[in-house]
Write a protein that holds these residues in place. Sequence first.
Motif, PDB file in Angstrom:
ATOM      1  N   ALA A 155       0.828  -1.213   0.000  1.00 28.20           N
ATOM      2  CA  ALA A 155       0.000   0.000   0.000  1.00 28.20           C
ATOM      3  C   ALA A 155       0.858   1.257   0.000  1.00 28.20           C
ATOM      4  N   LEU A 156       1.941   1.259   0.781  1.00 33.36           N
ATOM      5  CA  LEU A 156       2.809   2.427   0.824  1.00 33.36           C
ATOM      6  C   LEU A 156       3.552   2.629  -0.493  1.00 33.36           C
ATOM      7  N   LEU A 157       3.961   1.545  -1.101  1.00 35.06           N
ATOM      8  CA  LEU A 157       4.636   1.663  -2.403  1.00 35.06           C
ATOM      9  C   LEU A 157       3.703   2.304  -3.425  1.00 35.06           C
ATOM     10  N   LYS A 158       2.429   1.914  -3.404  1.00 33.36           N
ATOM     11  CA  LYS A 158       1.468   2.474  -4.355  1.00 33.36           C
ATOM     12  C   LYS A 158       1.099   3.915  -4.001  1.00 33.36           C
TER      13      LYS A 158
ATOM     14  N   SER B  88       2.779   3.677   9.322  1.00 32.24           N
ATOM     15  CA  SER B  88       2.494   5.112   9.212  1.00 32.24           C
ATOM     16  C   SER B  88       3.703   5.910   9.662  1.00 32.24           C
ATOM     17  N   GLY B  89       4.486   5.359  10.606  1.00 25.64           N
ATOM     18  CA  GLY B  89       5.744   6.004  10.986  1.00 25.64           C
ATOM     19  C   GLY B  89       6.734   6.009   9.842  1.00 25.64           C
ATOM     20  N   VAL B  90       6.751   4.915   9.077  1.00 24.64           N
ATOM     21  CA  VAL B  90       7.615   4.854   7.890  1.00 24.64           C
ATOM     22  C   VAL B  90       7.204   5.924   6.882  1.00 24.64           C
ATOM     23  N   LEU B  91       5.903   6.079   6.673  1.00 20.90           N
ATOM     24  CA  LEU B  91       5.407   7.097   5.749  1.00 20.90           C
ATOM     25  C   LEU B  91       5.779   8.490   6.232  1.00 20.90           C
TER      26      LEU B  91
END
Length: 228
Positions: free
Chosen positions: A93-96, A204-207
């Motif tokens: 999801a984060l990659l997209k 979400s911390g990574v984002l």
Amino acid sequence: MSDEFQFTPAQRREIVKLLPNNLVVPNLEADVAVYRTECANRIPPSEIRDYLDSVKKHAKALRKAITFLSKGHRGPNEWLIDPVREAEHYADALLKYRFSYKLKGGRLPHTPEIHLVQKVALIWEQIHGKPPGRGRGPFSKLIGRLLKYSGVEGAPTKYPHEVVAEALPPNLPIGAIGDGYPFAPIDPSFELPPLKRKAEDFFSGVLWVTNGSPTAFAITREKGGKTY
């Protein structure tokens, strides 16, 4: 880089010229110490993207392998499959969401600088009774001195007003959450299962780190494209 940080007597005198209150100097020292630590830990977005891709691939491979092995003796596999599935889901999801387009080259995100500016802006408002200016005024001079005194190599000391403008834009429409945001609504009353909540907190911390996002956020609504 050490977390311990103190201004020299000469630096203290220069700071007090712009922020006339000796009592806040220890707060500024603490903020600069955090800035130094954040700079030491700063990660290029491209590196985060590559690790997310690795998490996605390895989680998928592990999930398939465990599922295959469990077929032979029909043993329970949820203890591993569920967390691995969450890791695979959020990595994808984060990659997209964040990396669907080509990354721009150039400087690292100004996350540490933005955090520093916003913290000092709060102190400034408490002392002066009004928010700081965003131009080439005394607040930008103060930020420039703090960046210089920090000793961080490559700190943007030449044009501190640009960092201030980046950290304190009009109405703070920063870190906007748009279409495709992969996490649950930011609402304390919205409950998630413990496993999913831990996964969301982590990714979400990574984002947050990837975006170089400051501490202020705005949420965009689809209706009329208005930002709240």
